[in-house]
Write an enzyme that holds these catalytic residues in place. Structure first.
Site, PDB file in Angstrom:
ATOM      1  N   CYS A  54       0.836  -1.215   0.000  1.00 12.91           N
ATOM      2  CA  CYS A  54       0.000   0.000   0.000  1.00 12.91           C
ATOM      3  C   CYS A  54       0.866   1.259   0.000  1.00 12.91           C
ATOM      4  CB  CYS A  54      -0.920  -0.024   1.218  1.00 12.91           C
ATOM      5  SG  CYS A  54      -1.719   1.547   1.585  1.00 12.91           S
ATOM      6  N   GLY A  55       0.653   2.121  -0.980  1.00  3.76           N
ATOM      7  CA  GLY A  55       1.427   3.355  -1.096  1.00  3.76           C
ATOM      8  C   GLY A  55       1.245   4.275   0.096  1.00  3.76           C
ATOM      9  N   HIS A  56       0.015   4.399   0.589  1.00  4.16           N
ATOM     10  CA  HIS A  56      -0.250   5.261   1.747  1.00  4.16           C
ATOM     11  C   HIS A  56       0.445   4.712   2.993  1.00  4.16           C
ATOM     12  CE1 HIS A  56      -3.027   7.696  -0.486  1.00  4.16           C
ATOM     13  NE2 HIS A  56      -3.793   6.663  -0.771  1.00  4.16           N
ATOM     14  N   CYS A  57       0.497   3.371   3.118  1.00  4.47           N
ATOM     15  CA  CYS A  57       1.178   2.745   4.254  1.00  4.47           C
ATOM     16  C   CYS A  57       2.679   3.021   4.190  1.00  4.47           C
ATOM     17  CB  CYS A  57       0.931   1.236   4.265  1.00  4.47           C
ATOM     18  SG  CYS A  57      -0.813   0.768   4.383  1.00  4.47           S
TER      19      CYS A  57
END
Length: 466
Positions: A54-57
């Site tokens: 996950c990019g946001h993670c």
């Protein structure tokens, strides 16, 4: 001897059943085997359920670790932890994880959702607020200096009497805002150090002017608005972290300036934005948007713009129909921005409505194509019943409707008093029609032109979810 041996074996057996809790950069690594133990051992614990891909993670990870280490350094009782939800699938399901990252704060075993920011300071401020008093007491000058230094934005109330009306207002506001540090002092030495009178509130920050003093009569709403206005930079860069702060405040008029970091626009233009931003502070929020980021492409599309047009600016008013305004002069300069925003504030600008060029063959097929320029002529024809589908090209529900809607058009293609039509509502806007969900289907009745809209489906995407 036998008794001692038995006790030792029992203790060893119990210890063996407790799963070891490892740490990474001061963040506890939790699994189904140790999460309950961690919750029991720690009165206050923030847990991130994440996915490695996950990019946001990935963006959150360094800030999360930074916050964990800082909390550890200052001796905070709050621990930060993480769970790989792609591995611990049963655990994620048990804790009702529906997206990544999901953050939950466990306070004495009870979980509440995390709604703070994604920067280290935001995380620290939020968990500190949730695990202790709304405002930290600052009895000495050294403690005041340390507190102010530790926060990007620190709001300090100076009250000799903690039971005064002003102090009560301050504490009420401190309880409603989680993303900044709040403190209170009754120390005359601290007041003297900062040259502040009793009953005042000062906002300390590491940008722009450095400090702002609240000078009005203390009132909850006024103080909240003061903090919102001054806790943001004069020119705010739009990001995942700032989006909520930008859109949740009372200032609903925003100047959006689309720039390219790759082209060096931020260095070239942001200084020129400062002066008009200062003039209209409290009336219009000045926001820069990096057009290079793929996540921001939809915003450009919403304004009917392409990246090749950057640098470019627009004003948006966050009302029900989100009015947009375009400058006649596209130049990004202090003088032109000042002129553009002044005209908007004085009500001299006409709302900008998007429209596509009218296709030559717009009425060739059974389903007629409408754009901004021919909509009223066709839809408000009093001799015909006109059914119009307002759609978005990217909308899955709209795409599923295509064969059914085309079949409907085919059925009525020879009718003299029934028209089946469609309009791309993302590229065409109408002053008298407010489309909030896709698809929206409206029947315009002949003779009266009365609009009858189909019942809204809760599952369809809303315009404000762009």
């Amino acid at each position: 001897m036998k008794f001692c041996t038995l006790v030792f074996l029992v203790i060893f057996s119990v210890a063996a059943t407790l799963a070891k809790i490892e740490t990474e950069d001061a963040v506890l690594v939790l699994t189904k085997d140790n999460i309950e133990e961690a919750i029991e051992q720690n009165d206050y614990m923030l847990v991130e359920f994440y996915a490695p891909w996950c990019g946001h993670c990935k963006a959150l990870a360094p800030e999360y670790a930074k916050a964990a280490m800082k909390l550890e350094e200052i001796g905070s009782p709050v621990k930060l932890a993480k769970v790989d939800a792609t591995v611990e699938t049963e655990l994620a399901e048990k804790h009702d994880v529906k997206g990544y990252p999901t953050l939950k704060f466990y306070r004495k075993g009870n979980a509440i959702g995390y709604n703070g920011g994604r920067k280290a300071d935001d995380i620290i401020n939020w968990v500190t607020k949730k695990s202790g008093p709304a405002a930290k007491d600052l009895p000495t000058v050294d403690e005041a200096k340390s507190f102010i230094k530790a926060h990007n934005v620190a709001i300090v109330g100076f009250f000799k009497d903690a039971e005064s009306d002003g102090a009560k207002v301050f504490m009420e506001v401190a309880n409603t805002i989680d993303d900044h540090g709040f403190a209170v002092t009754s120390s005359e030495e601290v007041m003297k150090e900062y040259n502040v009178e009793d009953g005042k509130v000062v906002l300390f920050k590491k940008f722009d002017e450095g400090t702002n003093e609240f000078t009005e009569e203390l009132d909850v709403k006024k103080l909240q608005n003061f903090i919102f206005i001054h806790a943001l930079p004069l020119v705010v860069e739009f990001s995942q972290d700032t989006a909520q702060k930008i859109f949740s405040g009372d200032i609903k008029s925003h100047l959006l300036i689309f720039l390219s970091k790759e082209a060096g626009h931020f260095e070239e233009y942001v200084k020129q934005i400062q002066e008009p931003a200062r003039k209209f502070r409290g009336e219009v929020l000045f926001v820069t948007i990096n057009a290079d980021e793929s996540d921001h492409e939809r915003i450009l599309e919403y304004f009917g713009m392409k990246k090749s047009e950057v640098p470019v600016m627009r004003i948006i008013k966050l009302e029900k129909d989100m009015s947009k305004y375009r400058p006649e002069n596209p130049e990004i300069s202090s003088e032109n921005i000042l002129e553009f925003v002044t005209a908007f504030v004085e009500g001299k600008l006409k709302r900008h409505l998007l429209t596509q060029d009218l296709p030559e063959d717009w009425d060739k097929n059974p389903v007629k194509v409408l754009v901004g320029t021919n909509f009223h002529e066709v839809a408000f024809d009093k001799k015909k019943d006109v059914l119009v589908e307002f759609y978005a090209p990217w909308c899955g529900h709209c795409q599923q409707l295509v064969p059914t809607y085309e079949a409907l058009g085919e059925k009525f293609k020879d009718s003299e008093d029934i028209v089946i039509a469609k309009m791309d509502a993302t590229a065409n806007e109408l002053e008298d029609v407010n489309v909030m969900t896709y698809p929206t289907i409206i029947l315009y009745k002949k003779e009266t032109n009365e609009a009858q809209e189909e019942d809204e489906d809760d599952d369809v995407p809303r315009k404000d979810e762009l």
